[in-house]
Scaffold this motif. Structure first.
Motif, PDB file in Angstrom:
ATOM      1  N   VAL A  51     -71.011 -58.201 -42.057  1.00 48.40           N
ATOM      2  CA  VAL A  51     -70.081 -57.559 -42.978  1.00 48.40           C
ATOM      3  C   VAL A  51     -68.797 -58.369 -43.062  1.00 48.40           C
ATOM      4  CG1 VAL A  51     -70.986 -55.244 -42.512  1.00 48.40           C
ATOM      5  CG2 VAL A  51     -69.017 -56.062 -41.231  1.00 48.40           C
ATOM      6  N   ASP A  52     -68.114 -58.225 -44.156  1.00 45.44           N
ATOM      7  CA  ASP A  52     -66.789 -58.814 -44.284  1.00 45.44           C
ATOM      8  C   ASP A  52     -65.899 -58.122 -43.263  1.00 45.44           C
ATOM      9  OD1 ASP A  52     -64.159 -59.423 -44.982  1.00 45.44           O
ATOM     10  OD2 ASP A  52     -64.540 -59.274 -47.132  1.00 45.44           O
ATOM     11  N   PRO A  53     -65.280 -58.867 -42.340  1.00 45.89           N
ATOM     12  CA  PRO A  53     -64.433 -58.229 -41.329  1.00 45.89           C
ATOM     13  C   PRO A  53     -63.345 -57.334 -41.928  1.00 45.89           C
ATOM     14  CG  PRO A  53     -64.816 -60.503 -40.738  1.00 45.89           C
ATOM     15  CD  PRO A  53     -65.377 -60.306 -42.131  1.00 45.89           C
ATOM     16  N   ALA A  54     -62.865 -57.669 -43.114  1.00 43.00           N
ATOM     17  CA  ALA A  54     -61.836 -56.857 -43.763  1.00 43.00           C
ATOM     18  C   ALA A  54     -62.386 -55.493 -44.194  1.00 43.00           C
ATOM     19  CB  ALA A  54     -61.261 -57.590 -44.973  1.00 43.00           C
ATOM     20  N   ARG A  55     -63.683 -55.388 -44.305  1.00 46.73           N
ATOM     21  CA  ARG A  55     -64.331 -54.149 -44.742  1.00 46.73           C
ATOM     22  C   ARG A  55     -64.933 -53.348 -43.587  1.00 46.73           C
ATOM     23  NH1 ARG A  55     -69.467 -53.764 -48.700  1.00 46.73           N
ATOM     24  NH2 ARG A  55     -69.289 -51.542 -49.052  1.00 46.73           N
ATOM     25  N   ALA A  56     -64.961 -53.929 -42.408  1.00 48.45           N
ATOM     26  CA  ALA A  56     -65.646 -53.313 -41.277  1.00 48.45           C
ATOM     27  C   ALA A  56     -65.083 -51.934 -40.921  1.00 48.45           C
ATOM     28  CB  ALA A  56     -65.600 -54.235 -40.065  1.00 48.45           C
ATOM     29  N   ASP A  57     -63.768 -51.800 -40.857  1.00 50.35           N
ATOM     30  CA  ASP A  57     -63.176 -50.507 -40.485  1.00 50.35           C
ATOM     31  C   ASP A  57     -63.551 -49.411 -41.475  1.00 50.35           C
ATOM     32  OD1 ASP A  57     -62.027 -51.483 -38.173  1.00 50.35           O
ATOM     33  OD2 ASP A  57     -60.076 -51.846 -39.099  1.00 50.35           O
ATOM     34  N   GLN A  58     -63.554 -49.744 -42.754  1.00 56.10           N
ATOM     35  CA  GLN A  58     -63.929 -48.757 -43.779  1.00 56.10           C
ATOM     36  C   GLN A  58     -65.388 -48.348 -43.609  1.00 56.10           C
ATOM     37  OE1 GLN A  58     -65.985 -49.699 -46.830  1.00 56.10           O
ATOM     38  NE2 GLN A  58     -66.040 -47.524 -47.298  1.00 56.10           N
ATOM     39  N   LEU A  59     -66.261 -49.307 -43.332  1.00 55.26           N
ATOM     40  CA  LEU A  59     -67.677 -48.989 -43.139  1.00 55.26           C
ATOM     41  C   LEU A  59     -67.883 -48.164 -41.868  1.00 55.26           C
ATOM     42  CD1 LEU A  59     -69.228 -52.385 -44.226  1.00 55.26           C
ATOM     43  CD2 LEU A  59     -69.564 -50.176 -45.365  1.00 55.26           C
ATOM     44  N   LEU A  60     -67.153 -48.483 -40.821  1.00 56.36           N
ATOM     45  CA  LEU A  60     -67.262 -47.709 -39.583  1.00 56.36           C
ATOM     46  C   LEU A  60     -66.811 -46.265 -39.786  1.00 56.36           C
ATOM     47  CD1 LEU A  60     -66.033 -50.370 -37.038  1.00 56.36           C
ATOM     48  CD2 LEU A  60     -68.316 -49.345 -37.116  1.00 56.36           C
TER      49      LEU A  60
END
Length: 113
Positions: A51-60
């Motif tokens: 995943v794009d690291p910038a998007r990881a928190d949103q996906l989590l």
């Protein structure tokens, strides 16, 4: 424990129209590389997803994915999705789309597979 072969077959089926896709045994699982970059990997417990690291928190926060860990350390840019969250074709296709899109953004960047 070997990777989930049924899951690998399902991933393979969904990636049939992607090009180029290669398979490689890695991390005790079966990795699927898109344009030379690892996108997803079938493991014994589910799917590793790039995943794009910038998007990881949103996906989590919005899914049942969890941070991918190796030797007790979270691996930046990777999430783990348990098999219970991959039961339907739609669920699996969504995660594969995330992984392949991320891998394609890295193609030609010199970043590790």
């Amino acid at each position: 424990m070997p990777y989930d072969e049924h899951l690998a077959d399902r991933v393979r089926e969904l990636l049939a129209d992607e090009s180029p896709v290669t398979e490689k045994r890695m991390f005790g699982g079966l990795a699927f590389l898109v344009a030379g970059k690892m996108a997803v990997a079938a493991s014994h417990g589910g799917l590793m997803v790039r995943v794009d690291p910038a998007r990881a928190d949103q996906l989590l926060a919005s899914t049942n994915a969890r941070p991918m860990e190796m030797k007790g350390r979270a691996i930046r840019g990777w999430l783990e999705v348990g098999g219970e969250n991959l039961r339907t074709k739609r669920q699996l296709a969504n995660w594969i789309a995330i992984g392949t899109a991320t891998a394609r953004t890295l193609a030609g960047t010199g970043t590790n597979p």
